[in-house]
Design a protein around this motif. Structure first.
Motif: not given
Length: 79
Positions: A61-72
Motif C-alpha cells: 500500500s506504500d508504493i506511491s509514497e516510496r516511488i522515488e526510492e523504488i525507481l532508484r
C-alpha cells in the motif's frame, strides 16, 4: 454452457472479422464468447469481464509514497 443459446448470423467486413478473431485469440476465448461479451456490454446486459483487473497489484500500500526510492533501486542508483 447449459442454457439454450440461439444462433444468429451477423455480416461484418473482412477487416472487422480479422480484428474480432485477433482479439479473441489474444484473450484466449472463442469468437462467440467475445461477440456475446461485446453485445452484452453494448446493450447493458451482464457486466463484461475485465481481463486487466488487478494486473498491476503488488500487494503493497506504500508504493506511491516510496516511488522515488523504488525507481532508484530499479535503476541501480542507490545513494
Amino acid at each position: 454452457m447449459l442454457a439454450y443459446m440461439a444462433r444468429t448470423t451477423v455480416k461484418i467486413s473482412d477487416q472487422l472479422d480479422a480484428r474480432l478473431r485477433h482479439e479473441a485469440a489474444r484473450r484466449g476465448i472463442t469468437v462467440s464468447e467475445l461477440t456475446r461479451e461485446a453485445i452484452e456490454a453494448h446493450l447493458g446486459g451482464t457486466p463484461r469481464r475485465l481481463m486487466s483487473v488487478g494486473a498491476g497489484r503488488s500487494g503493497r500500500s506504500d508504493i506511491s509514497e516510496r516511488i522515488e526510492e523504488i525507481l532508484r533501486d530499479e535503476m541501480g542508483m542507490n545513494s
